[in-house]
Design a protein around this motif. Sequence first.
Motif, PDB file in Angstrom:
ATOM      1  N   SER A 388       0.642  -1.129  -0.089  1.00  0.00           N
ATOM      2  CA  SER A 388       0.097   0.660  -0.102  1.00  0.00           C
ATOM      3  C   SER A 388       0.945   1.453   0.339  1.00  0.00           C
ATOM      4  O   SER A 388       0.269   1.895  -0.205  1.00  0.00           O
ATOM      5  CB  SER A 388      -0.944   0.001   0.757  1.00  0.00           C
ATOM      6  OG  SER A 388      -1.842   1.426   0.892  1.00  0.00           O
ATOM      7  N   GLU A 392       0.872   4.376  -2.727  1.00  0.00           N
ATOM      8  CA  GLU A 392       0.891   6.030  -2.639  1.00  0.00           C
ATOM      9  C   GLU A 392       2.341   6.184  -3.307  1.00  0.00           C
ATOM     10  O   GLU A 392       2.496   7.335  -3.544  1.00  0.00           O
ATOM     11  CB  GLU A 392       0.662   5.417  -0.729  1.00  0.00           C
ATOM     12  CG  GLU A 392       0.488   7.180  -0.772  1.00  0.00           C
ATOM     13  CD  GLU A 392       0.419   7.491   1.175  1.00  0.00           C
ATOM     14  OE1 GLU A 392       0.985   8.177   0.977  1.00  0.00           O
ATOM     15  OE2 GLU A 392      -0.132   6.128   0.981  1.00  0.00           O
ATOM     16  N   ASN A 431       6.877   7.288   4.368  1.00  0.00           N
ATOM     17  CA  ASN A 431       6.720   5.882   3.653  1.00  0.00           C
ATOM     18  C   ASN A 431       7.635   4.746   3.877  1.00  0.00           C
ATOM     19  O   ASN A 431       7.738   3.515   4.010  1.00  0.00           O
ATOM     20  CB  ASN A 431       5.905   6.784   2.720  1.00  0.00           C
ATOM     21  CG  ASN A 431       4.524   7.124   2.931  1.00  0.00           C
ATOM     22  OD1 ASN A 431       4.395   7.033   3.632  1.00  0.00           O
ATOM     23  ND2 ASN A 431       3.880   7.205   1.240  1.00  0.00           N
TER      24      ASN A 431
END
Length: 503
Positions: A388, A392, A431
């Motif tokens: 995920s 992103e 991230n």
Amino acid sequence: MFIQIDGNSLTYDQIHQVIHEGYSVKISSDALENIKKSRNIVEESIINNKVIYGVNTGFGKFSDTVISKDDLADLQINLIRSHACALGEPFSLEVSKVMLLLRANALAKGFSGIRLETLQLLIDCLNHNVAPVIPSQGSLGASGDLAPLSHLALLLVGEGEAIYNGEKMSGGEALKQAGLEPIKLQAKEGLALINGTQAMTAVGVVAYMEAQELADLADGIAALTLEGLQGIVDAFTPESHSVRPYPEQQKVAGRILSYLEGSQLTTTQGQIRVQDAYSLRCIPQVHGAVQQVLNYVREKLTIEINSATDNPLIFSDSGKVISGGNFHGQPIAFAMDFLGIAMSEIASISERRIERLVNPQLNDLPAFLSPDPGLQSGLMITQYAAASLVSENKTLAHPSSVDSIPSSANQEDHVSMGTTAARHAYQIIQNSRKVLAIEAICAAQAADFRGSNKLAPETKRVYSKIREAVPTITQDRIFSLDIERLAKLLKEDVREVNYQLMH
């Protein structure tokens, strides 16, 4: 302890010393003279009724509107108030302080025409731990970072919001508590404070330093993964890298070999299989290419933090006042887009290694590294979370620098979007750190199944550091807590972790 700024020689180490080690900032004696000389040009021009953009004219589309001498001070405060329309969540305290330092350094070059007392207040705010609250959205990255820098300038006139000793309050109250007095802006000073690239550059500097540390960490984590998967070391030996002589690729390959020296878990060609998947075999090629990008980004930021980026520029030696475009953030916009793309790849290849660690069809480890496969899911869903984040990142990595929206009635008809690029690059780095934390957790668990006593001495240090934050998994638990805790460790203690990796 203190550093001296002159607009020409600020370094990353000095930025770190000021922001994280409490060093004070002083203006060098040479810079003092240059500041005074450029200010004299401004004042002489006003006396002689010389029309200069931003001194006695309006701004942007209003550049042809001449302002009377009686209104020059009002012109500057009106500029700051009207342009302070940034929005969204504020930049971190760290970024705000870097912005103060970088703007002070740019003004210290002596091409901006600011008064010494105005620049000194900016430095005093930094030295007294007063930082402006600066919303992070609203800059086009040309004509400078006008909106965010206006929020910085508000502090100097006792307006806006600020953080003083960790507490949020009005700008005026923060100055008062710090024992400082607001200034009244004079001709050119408002424009000198906000016409520059210091928002995008400050975010860029913070992002770059975190990215460099994270990219170095990725090598050590990848080495631990190689042991967990009984990786083949032949792909890292010098011969193949010498015939494709990228220095960064060679350096990464050499580091991986040094981390794995003495391992009882790695293999050679044909021992178990002939060659590994790309996410293992091509670590030097991918991580090395990221290091190339980081070198590029460092070079551009080094130039930018020691540049005069406002308009007009005042050359005291010749007496010239030149309206140009040094405020245009295109060099940093490109660099930040490039940084975001590179760090996306660090996460992307890491996620593929995570998949190889947890997928029972790709290894001989317990399915999903579960202590009791079937009854307990183990680290199955950590790969979902990594995927995920990687997805992103792909959206965030779309280059901001290819966009432009005209502004100021088409007077400012091409902009860089550099601050957006910097913000996105920084988010990608956050991230990517979490993805690497997931890989580290999976690699450490794989090492437990293989026998952590068989790890190489260097990777055993990496393993031990991971285990400080994440205990061995003996039953299912809330793994998001482990991931966040390790990601925090990788950020806050990154230099110590890197020491473990590098020494």
